[in-house]
Design a protein around this motif. Sequence first.
Motif, PDB file in Angstrom:
ATOM      1  N   GLU A 117       0.827  -1.216   0.000  1.00 19.61           N
ATOM      2  CA  GLU A 117       0.000   0.000   0.000  1.00 19.61           C
ATOM      3  C   GLU A 117       0.859   1.263   0.000  1.00 19.61           C
ATOM      4  OE1 GLU A 117      -3.325   2.032   2.851  1.00 19.61           O
ATOM      5  OE2 GLU A 117      -3.241  -0.157   2.757  1.00 19.61           O
ATOM      6  N   THR A 118       1.928   1.261   0.778  1.00 18.47           N
ATOM      7  CA  THR A 118       2.822   2.418   0.824  1.00 18.47           C
ATOM      8  C   THR A 118       3.518   2.611  -0.514  1.00 18.47           C
ATOM      9  OG1 THR A 118       3.201   1.998   3.176  1.00 18.47           O
ATOM     10  CG2 THR A 118       4.731   3.471   2.083  1.00 18.47           C
ATOM     11  N   LEU A 119       3.935   1.509  -1.143  1.00 19.69           N
ATOM     12  CA  LEU A 119       4.562   1.615  -2.460  1.00 19.69           C
ATOM     13  C   LEU A 119       3.598   2.193  -3.484  1.00 19.69           C
ATOM     14  CD1 LEU A 119       6.643  -1.673  -2.670  1.00 19.69           C
ATOM     15  CD2 LEU A 119       7.492   0.658  -2.472  1.00 19.69           C
ATOM     16  N   LEU A 120       2.334   1.799  -3.400  1.00 20.53           N
ATOM     17  CA  LEU A 120       1.344   2.367  -4.308  1.00 20.53           C
ATOM     18  C   LEU A 120       1.165   3.865  -4.065  1.00 20.53           C
ATOM     19  CD1 LEU A 120      -1.369  -0.435  -4.390  1.00 20.53           C
ATOM     20  CD2 LEU A 120       0.164   0.246  -6.233  1.00 20.53           C
ATOM     21  N   ASP A 121       1.232   4.287  -2.804  1.00 20.13           N
ATOM     22  CA  ASP A 121       1.140   5.716  -2.487  1.00 20.13           C
ATOM     23  C   ASP A 121       2.340   6.489  -3.048  1.00 20.13           C
ATOM     24  OD1 ASP A 121      -1.221   5.320  -1.143  1.00 20.13           O
ATOM     25  OD2 ASP A 121      -0.284   5.226   0.840  1.00 20.13           O
ATOM     26  N   LEU A 122       3.493   5.859  -3.078  1.00 17.44           N
ATOM     27  CA  LEU A 122       4.711   6.537  -3.508  1.00 17.44           C
ATOM     28  C   LEU A 122       4.895   6.543  -5.021  1.00 17.44           C
ATOM     29  CD1 LEU A 122       7.188   5.296  -0.786  1.00 17.44           C
ATOM     30  CD2 LEU A 122       6.027   7.490  -0.922  1.00 17.44           C
ATOM     31  N   THR A 123       4.080   5.804  -5.744  1.00 14.33           N
ATOM     32  CA  THR A 123       4.222   5.781  -7.203  1.00 14.33           C
ATOM     33  C   THR A 123       3.872   7.129  -7.827  1.00 14.33           C
ATOM     34  OG1 THR A 123       1.981   4.883  -7.439  1.00 14.33           O
ATOM     35  CG2 THR A 123       3.813   3.316  -7.454  1.00 14.33           C
ATOM     36  N   GLY A 126       8.055   7.850   2.454  1.00 12.09           N
ATOM     37  CA  GLY A 126       7.525   6.485   2.516  1.00 12.09           C
ATOM     38  C   GLY A 126       7.787   5.829   3.859  1.00 12.09           C
ATOM     39  N   ALA A 127       8.981   6.047   4.394  1.00  8.48           N
ATOM     40  CA  ALA A 127       9.301   5.494   5.712  1.00  8.48           C
ATOM     41  C   ALA A 127       8.412   6.104   6.786  1.00  8.48           C
ATOM     42  CB  ALA A 127      10.772   5.730   6.043  1.00  8.48           C
ATOM     43  N   ALA A 128       8.157   7.414   6.707  1.00 10.44           N
ATOM     44  CA  ALA A 128       7.292   8.079   7.684  1.00 10.44           C
ATOM     45  C   ALA A 128       5.861   7.572   7.582  1.00 10.44           C
ATOM     46  CB  ALA A 128       7.337   9.594   7.481  1.00 10.44           C
ATOM     47  N   VAL A 129       5.369   7.399   6.363  1.00  9.67           N
ATOM     48  CA  VAL A 129       4.007   6.892   6.176  1.00  9.67           C
ATOM     49  C   VAL A 129       3.904   5.468   6.701  1.00  9.67           C
ATOM     50  CG1 VAL A 129       2.355   6.150   4.406  1.00  9.67           C
ATOM     51  CG2 VAL A 129       3.414   8.393   4.252  1.00  9.67           C
ATOM     52  N   SER A 130       4.902   4.654   6.421  1.00 10.61           N
ATOM     53  CA  SER A 130       4.899   3.267   6.877  1.00 10.61           C
ATOM     54  C   SER A 130       4.917   3.183   8.405  1.00 10.61           C
ATOM     55  CB  SER A 130       6.101   2.536   6.296  1.00 10.61           C
ATOM     56  OG  SER A 130       6.115   1.194   6.687  1.00 10.61           O
ATOM     57  N   LYS A 131       5.754   3.998   9.046  1.00  6.77           N
ATOM     58  CA  LYS A 131       5.811   4.000  10.514  1.00  6.77           C
ATOM     59  C   LYS A 131       4.497   4.486  11.114  1.00  6.77           C
ATOM     60  CE  LYS A 131      10.774   4.673  10.852  1.00  6.77           C
ATOM     61  NZ  LYS A 131      11.848   5.609  11.214  1.00  6.77           N
ATOM     62  N   ALA A 132       3.899   5.494  10.505  1.00  7.77           N
ATOM     63  CA  ALA A 132       2.621   6.011  11.004  1.00  7.77           C
ATOM     64  C   ALA A 132       1.525   4.956  10.875  1.00  7.77           C
ATOM     65  CB  ALA A 132       2.236   7.274  10.249  1.00  7.77           C
ATOM     66  N   GLU A 133       1.532   4.220   9.778  1.00  5.26           N
ATOM     67  CA  GLU A 133       0.543   3.153   9.602  1.00  5.26           C
ATOM     68  C   GLU A 133       0.742   2.055  10.636  1.00  5.26           C
ATOM     69  OE1 GLU A 133       0.886   1.873   5.562  1.00  5.26           O
ATOM     70  OE2 GLU A 133      -0.318   3.537   4.799  1.00  5.26           O
ATOM     71  N   MET A 134       1.992   1.706  10.921  1.00  5.39           N
ATOM     72  CA  MET A 134       2.259   0.672  11.920  1.00  5.39           C
ATOM     73  C   MET A 134       1.813   1.126  13.310  1.00  5.39           C
ATOM     74  SD  MET A 134       5.801  -1.259  10.942  1.00  5.39           S
ATOM     75  CE  MET A 134       6.781   0.119  10.361  1.00  5.39           C
ATOM     76  N   ARG A 135       2.075   2.407  13.649  1.00  4.88           N
ATOM     77  CA  ARG A 135       1.640   2.917  14.946  1.00  4.88           C
ATOM     78  C   ARG A 135       0.126   2.928  15.052  1.00  4.88           C
ATOM     79  NH1 ARG A 135       5.359   8.124  15.370  1.00  4.88           N
ATOM     80  NH2 ARG A 135       4.879   7.971  13.187  1.00  4.88           N
ATOM     81  N   THR A 136      -0.546   3.309  13.977  1.00  6.61           N
ATOM     82  CA  THR A 136      -2.004   3.343  13.976  1.00  6.61           C
ATOM     83  C   THR A 136      -2.575   1.941  14.150  1.00  6.61           C
ATOM     84  OG1 THR A 136      -1.983   5.267  12.533  1.00  6.61           O
ATOM     85  CG2 THR A 136      -4.039   4.034  12.661  1.00  6.61           C
TER      86      THR A 136
END
Length: 101
Positions: free
Chosen positions: A9-15, A66-76
């Motif tokens: 999902e994060t990779l799709l956001d970063l495309t 992407g790293a920030a979005v991924s970490k935020a998703e994991m925290r959520t």
Amino acid sequence: MSEKVFDRETLLDLTVNVIPFGILVIFFVGYLLFSPWGFDSVISGIQLAIIAVFGIGLMILTYYSGAAVSKAEMRTEAALEAEETAELESGDETDGEETPE
């Protein structure tokens, strides 16, 4: 098992950044191959360096965002799981007790 930095999902956001990066690559290659104003080592070098710096900056920015979005998703996800666990535990405590009237 190793954790991936970016999930699907994060990779799709970063495309979204593929298009600007592609444009920078087209300009870089185009100015190398066609040289519409001739090739002067100083001016052309500055021109290509500017395009390259923006391309590298875009890659770095894409990685860190992407790293920030991924970490935020994991925290959520972790917070939601903790909340569900707390609700289940509080529900278990009141199941065996009768409420006084």
